[in-house]
Design an enzyme around this catalytic site. Structure first.
Site, PDB file in Angstrom:
ATOM      1  N   GLU A  59       0.834  -1.207   0.000  1.00 33.35           N
ATOM      2  CA  GLU A  59       0.000   0.000   0.000  1.00 33.35           C
ATOM      3  C   GLU A  59       0.868   1.256   0.000  1.00 33.35           C
ATOM      4  O   GLU A  59       2.078   1.203   0.261  1.00 33.35           O
ATOM      5  CB  GLU A  59      -0.928   0.012   1.217  1.00 33.35           C
ATOM      6  CG  GLU A  59      -0.194   0.037   2.546  1.00 33.35           C
ATOM      7  CD  GLU A  59      -1.013   0.635   3.688  1.00 33.35           C
ATOM      8  OE1 GLU A  59      -1.572   1.737   3.514  1.00 33.35           O
ATOM      9  OE2 GLU A  59      -1.061   0.006   4.762  1.00 33.35           O
TER      10      GLU A  59
ATOM     11  N   LYS B 206      -3.292  -1.667  15.571  1.00 35.33           N
ATOM     12  CA  LYS B 206      -2.692  -0.822  16.605  1.00 35.33           C
ATOM     13  C   LYS B 206      -3.558  -0.728  17.841  1.00 35.33           C
ATOM     14  O   LYS B 206      -4.777  -0.746  17.756  1.00 35.33           O
ATOM     15  CB  LYS B 206      -2.549   0.597  16.053  1.00 35.33           C
ATOM     16  CG  LYS B 206      -1.471   0.688  15.036  1.00 35.33           C
ATOM     17  CD  LYS B 206      -0.759   2.008  15.149  1.00 35.33           C
ATOM     18  CE  LYS B 206       0.524   1.916  14.389  1.00 35.33           C
ATOM     19  NZ  LYS B 206       0.355   2.372  13.022  1.00 35.33           N
TER      20      LYS B 206
HETATM   21  N1  PSU Z   1      -2.593   1.641  10.595  1.00 33.51           N
HETATM   22  C1  PSU Z   1      -1.271   1.751  10.705  1.00 33.51           C
HETATM   23  N2  PSU Z   1      -0.555   2.412   9.762  1.00 33.51           N
HETATM   24  C2  PSU Z   1      -1.160   2.942   8.673  1.00 33.51           C
HETATM   25  C3  PSU Z   1      -2.563   2.789   8.536  1.00 33.51           C
HETATM   26  C4  PSU Z   1      -3.238   2.133   9.516  1.00 33.51           C
HETATM   27  O1  PSU Z   1      -0.723   1.253  11.679  1.00 33.51           O
HETATM   28  O2  PSU Z   1      -0.480   3.542   7.832  1.00 33.51           O
HETATM   29  C5  PSU Z   1      -3.251   3.298   7.305  1.00 33.51           C
HETATM   30  C6  PSU Z   1      -3.524   2.111   6.342  1.00 33.51           C
HETATM   31  O3  PSU Z   1      -3.426   2.586   5.013  1.00 33.51           O
HETATM   32  C7  PSU Z   1      -4.955   1.757   6.657  1.00 33.51           C
HETATM   33  C8  PSU Z   1      -5.544   3.116   6.942  1.00 33.51           C
HETATM   34  O4  PSU Z   1      -5.633   1.114   5.604  1.00 33.51           O
HETATM   35  O5  PSU Z   1      -4.532   3.822   7.657  1.00 33.51           O
HETATM   36  C9  PSU Z   1      -6.807   3.043   7.738  1.00 33.51           C
HETATM   37  O6  PSU Z   1      -7.367   4.316   7.834  1.00 33.51           O
HETATM   38  P1  PSU Z   1      -8.839   4.497   8.437  1.00 33.51           P
HETATM   39  O7  PSU Z   1      -8.697   4.137   9.876  1.00 33.51           O
HETATM   40  O8  PSU Z   1      -9.133   5.943   8.207  1.00 33.51           O
HETATM   41  O9  PSU Z   1      -9.715   3.575   7.652  1.00 33.51           O
END
Ligand code: PSU
Ligand code: MN
Length: 305
Positions: free
Chosen positions: A25, A159
């Protein structure tokens, strides 16, 4: 108007010769880590996959073209870019249609990987159910994507900024298989265990590949989540992180940070509050996931339909 897809030469070559590929990604590069560590991480991850004899395909939208595999110049441009969109399922098509530039989250990367015929994807952490979701309704689109799109995603769990028990509950509701690799406990990104037990356990890349194939044979549409614990030497104990996460979460609330800004805000504050230690751990676990992703890709290539 039609979709513009550009494959990098190495990805195109691997596809032609039916060699294994791992998708990567780009939101982790643009919104997950600061410059220039983000670029160093992205290149190291790609090289780790190449060293395993597998081809990396970093996915992003550049000027309205969906890129499957980036050149060194494109990777650097993205890593340095300031106002890049963070694309998930909801805004992916609109960005492509308007000729925009955006980084793909787990959800959007899964969609693109599947379109490109790539079955496995390695990253750091997935999005999940945020703390307080019972009032904010903030649940990442990554979870639903795992139930819809047949890509096996290797992450280090989720996380501790998220509500992990609720995240596992939603994954179960959506019918997403969640494996931990080599242990029963569900890992918590910077820490090897979260105190929760994962629903499934795998000890070899072959088992994960076989389960992926079996899902397809059952006619089930979605993917799988493989939670790979951070290596011991890179781990940050949960006790160290708990107060930092609590502080970052309280600040996000006080500053009215909502929607897609929540995850990047928390990551940045935790990086600052741990004085960079969280970043080192993050890089170590992504490399570890890249290695496992490459092994799974090799197993999937053996049993390719
Ligand atoms: N969690 C991490 N690092 C990240 C992300 C999530 O530890 O970089 C990024 C990933 O691209 C994940 C996105 O798909 O954040 C999720 O965002 P949201 O919670 O807004 O869906
Ligand atoms: Mn969200």
């Amino acid at each position: 108007m039609s979709l513009n897809i550009k494959y990098s030469p190495e990805v195109s070559d691997a596809k032609t010769n039916k060699r294994p590929l791992v998708a990567l990604e780009s939101t982790i590069i643009t919104h997950g880590m600061p410059w220039p560590d983000n670029l160093a991480m992205a290149s190291r991850v790609e090289n780790t996959i190449r060293d395993a004899g597998v081809t990396p395909a970093t996915i992003a939208v550049l000027d309205g073209t969906l890129h499957i595999g980036l050149s060194a110049e494109e990777l650097e441009r993205l890593a340095q870019a300031k106002e890049v969109a963070k694309l998930s399922r909801a805004d992916f098509a609109a960005c492509l249609a308007s000729g925009g530039t955006g980084a793909t989250t787990v959800a959007a990367t899964m969609i693109a990987a599947h379109l490109a015929g790539i079955e496995v994807f390695a990253t750091g952490g997935i999005g999940g159910v945020h703390k307080g979701a019972e009032t904010s309704f903030d649940i990442s689109a990554d979870l639903r994507e795992l139930s819809e799109t047949p890509v096996t995603v290797v992450a280090a769990g989720a996380k501790a900024i998220l509500d992990l028990p609720k995240t596992l509950e939603v994954l179960e509701t959506l019918g997403v298989p969640v494996f931990t690799y080599g242990q029963h406990a569900f890992p918590a990104f910077w820490s090897q265990t979260s105190g929760l037990k994962a629903p499934l356990r795998a000890d070899t890349p072959g088992e994960i590949a076989q389960a992926h194939r079996m899902r397809a044979q059952l006619g089930l549409p979605g993917g799988q989540l493989v939670a790979n614990p951070i290596p011991t030497e890179a781990e940050i104990p949960p006790e160290t992180l708990a107060p930092i996460i609590a502080q970052a979460t309280a600040e996000a609330e006080a500053q009215d940070i909502t929607g897609k800004d929540v995850t990047p805000f928390l990551l940045q504050r935790i990086f600052e509050l741990t004085e960079g230690r969280s970043l080192e751990a993050n890089i170590a676990l992504v490399l570890n996931n890249a290695r496992l992703g490459a092994q799974i890709a090799q197993e999937l290539a053996i049993s390719a339909p």
